[in-house]
Design a protein around this motif. Sequence first.
Motif, PDB file in Angstrom:
ATOM      1  N   LEU A 186       0.809  -1.136   0.013  1.00  0.00           N
ATOM      2  CA  LEU A 186       0.051  -0.078   0.024  1.00  0.00           C
ATOM      3  C   LEU A 186       0.730   1.274   0.118  1.00  0.00           C
ATOM      4  O   LEU A 186       0.730   2.306  -0.583  1.00  0.00           O
ATOM      5  CB  LEU A 186      -1.019  -0.098   1.235  1.00  0.00           C
ATOM      6  N   PHE A 187       1.910   1.106   1.030  1.00  0.00           N
ATOM      7  CA  PHE A 187       2.833   2.389   0.942  1.00  0.00           C
ATOM      8  C   PHE A 187       3.435   2.577  -0.170  1.00  0.00           C
ATOM      9  O   PHE A 187       3.452   3.701  -0.905  1.00  0.00           O
ATOM     10  CB  PHE A 187       3.822   2.337   2.008  1.00  0.00           C
ATOM     11  N   LEU A 188       4.046   1.645  -1.058  1.00  0.00           N
ATOM     12  CA  LEU A 188       4.801   1.733  -2.357  1.00  0.00           C
ATOM     13  C   LEU A 188       3.831   2.369  -3.239  1.00  0.00           C
ATOM     14  O   LEU A 188       4.239   2.968  -4.174  1.00  0.00           O
ATOM     15  CB  LEU A 188       5.235   0.159  -2.688  1.00  0.00           C
ATOM     16  N   ILE A 189       2.492   1.741  -3.362  1.00  0.00           N
ATOM     17  CA  ILE A 189       1.610   2.265  -4.245  1.00  0.00           C
ATOM     18  C   ILE A 189       1.413   3.794  -4.198  1.00  0.00           C
ATOM     19  O   ILE A 189       1.377   4.689  -5.015  1.00  0.00           O
ATOM     20  CB  ILE A 189       0.416   1.302  -4.370  1.00  0.00           C
ATOM     21  N   MET A 190       1.202   4.271  -2.873  1.00  0.00           N
ATOM     22  CA  MET A 190       0.978   5.347  -2.562  1.00  0.00           C
ATOM     23  C   MET A 190       1.895   6.317  -2.802  1.00  0.00           C
ATOM     24  O   MET A 190       1.558   7.664  -3.469  1.00  0.00           O
ATOM     25  CB  MET A 190       0.568   5.620  -0.980  1.00  0.00           C
ATOM     26  N   SER A 219      13.091   3.266  -9.989  1.00  0.00           N
ATOM     27  CA  SER A 219      13.819   1.973  -9.013  1.00  0.00           C
ATOM     28  C   SER A 219      13.856   2.014  -7.754  1.00  0.00           C
ATOM     29  O   SER A 219      14.306   1.306  -7.022  1.00  0.00           O
ATOM     30  CB  SER A 219      15.445   2.187  -9.697  1.00  0.00           C
ATOM     31  N   ASP A 220      13.250   3.180  -7.050  1.00  0.00           N
ATOM     32  CA  ASP A 220      13.299   3.279  -5.508  1.00  0.00           C
ATOM     33  C   ASP A 220      12.306   2.578  -4.903  1.00  0.00           C
ATOM     34  O   ASP A 220      11.292   2.108  -5.727  1.00  0.00           O
ATOM     35  CB  ASP A 220      12.940   4.688  -4.971  1.00  0.00           C
ATOM     36  N   SER A 255      27.100 -11.012  -7.990  1.00  0.00           N
ATOM     37  CA  SER A 255      26.797  -9.587  -8.084  1.00  0.00           C
ATOM     38  C   SER A 255      25.381  -9.649  -7.653  1.00  0.00           C
ATOM     39  O   SER A 255      24.546 -10.423  -7.881  1.00  0.00           O
ATOM     40  CB  SER A 255      27.267  -8.877  -9.217  1.00  0.00           C
ATOM     41  N   SER A 256      24.893  -8.344  -7.679  1.00  0.00           N
ATOM     42  CA  SER A 256      23.549  -8.002  -7.315  1.00  0.00           C
ATOM     43  C   SER A 256      23.312  -6.535  -8.149  1.00  0.00           C
ATOM     44  O   SER A 256      24.571  -5.578  -8.339  1.00  0.00           O
ATOM     45  CB  SER A 256      23.156  -8.068  -6.078  1.00  0.00           C
ATOM     46  N   ILE A 257      22.172  -6.071  -8.560  1.00  0.00           N
ATOM     47  CA  ILE A 257      21.964  -4.823  -8.939  1.00  0.00           C
ATOM     48  C   ILE A 257      21.462  -3.867  -7.789  1.00  0.00           C
ATOM     49  O   ILE A 257      20.417  -4.268  -7.215  1.00  0.00           O
ATOM     50  CB  ILE A 257      20.910  -4.739  -9.922  1.00  0.00           C
ATOM     51  N   SER A 258      22.244  -3.111  -7.435  1.00  0.00           N
ATOM     52  CA  SER A 258      21.916  -2.183  -6.333  1.00  0.00           C
ATOM     53  C   SER A 258      20.595  -1.447  -6.545  1.00  0.00           C
ATOM     54  O   SER A 258      20.282  -1.264  -7.533  1.00  0.00           O
ATOM     55  CB  SER A 258      23.022  -1.288  -6.113  1.00  0.00           C
ATOM     56  N   LYS A 259      20.126  -1.198  -5.271  1.00  0.00           N
ATOM     57  CA  LYS A 259      19.022  -0.355  -5.431  1.00  0.00           C
ATOM     58  C   LYS A 259      18.777   0.424  -4.288  1.00  0.00           C
ATOM     59  O   LYS A 259      19.324   0.371  -3.223  1.00  0.00           O
ATOM     60  CB  LYS A 259      17.574  -1.386  -5.458  1.00  0.00           C
ATOM     61  N   GLU A 260      17.987   1.808  -4.604  1.00  0.00           N
ATOM     62  CA  GLU A 260      17.603   2.533  -3.413  1.00  0.00           C
ATOM     63  C   GLU A 260      16.558   2.205  -2.738  1.00  0.00           C
ATOM     64  O   GLU A 260      15.325   1.937  -3.203  1.00  0.00           O
ATOM     65  CB  GLU A 260      17.597   4.006  -4.024  1.00  0.00           C
ATOM     66  N   PHE A 270      18.708   4.382   1.812  1.00  0.00           N
ATOM     67  CA  PHE A 270      19.861   3.698   1.403  1.00  0.00           C
ATOM     68  C   PHE A 270      19.971   3.167   0.000  1.00  0.00           C
ATOM     69  O   PHE A 270      19.168   2.925  -0.623  1.00  0.00           O
ATOM     70  CB  PHE A 270      19.929   2.469   2.453  1.00  0.00           C
ATOM     71  N   LEU A 271      21.399   2.959  -0.226  1.00  0.00           N
ATOM     72  CA  LEU A 271      21.526   2.134  -1.488  1.00  0.00           C
ATOM     73  C   LEU A 271      22.030   0.606  -0.940  1.00  0.00           C
ATOM     74  O   LEU A 271      22.921   0.741  -0.379  1.00  0.00           O
ATOM     75  CB  LEU A 271      22.816   3.043  -2.185  1.00  0.00           C
TER      76      LEU A 271
END
Length: 164
Positions: free
Chosen positions: A4-8, A20-21, A66-71, A85-86
């Motif tokens: 819900l928060f992400l959608i808001m 990408s956040d 490895s991984s693809i960093s995200k914020e 954070f990254l």
Amino acid sequence: MKNLFLIMVLFSFPLISNASDESYFCSECTSNNVAKEVARLQYAPRLQCYPANPGDMMDIDNMICSSISKEVVLVNPDTKASYKFLVGHSNNAPIYSPIALDRSMTTDERNGYKHVANMLAAYNHALEYSSGAPAMSGYSSIQSTGSCPSDTALSHIVDPNNGF
């Protein structure tokens, strides 16, 4: 609740959040250090490993990970504090520990996340109120006459033979 928060955030405030956040509510995030540990341990991206030599079997000595960093933004819904954070993984083989690096936030970003936290608080308050409040104030009791009204729209629907 996290979704819900992400959608808001993504739909209400597209200017404060990159696509990408990822943003989440975090009640236990009472300080930057606590939030950093939560981000590092709960929201690190997937670690992907493959053999260094594509034709060989992958083992501990022959793998690259490895991984693809995200914020990641964590918002405490109670204090309205937000932490960014990254998040990714170290390149120290063979452990590849998850890491979280502090990122700065603009005043607009902080205010936007604070506004979303306030919206959540209002939403939660409305849910609490609606679950405990009477449906219509002023109508605390309904008195029955013992019989149903006749010649109503409902009676015509229920009994189509009851003509107009």
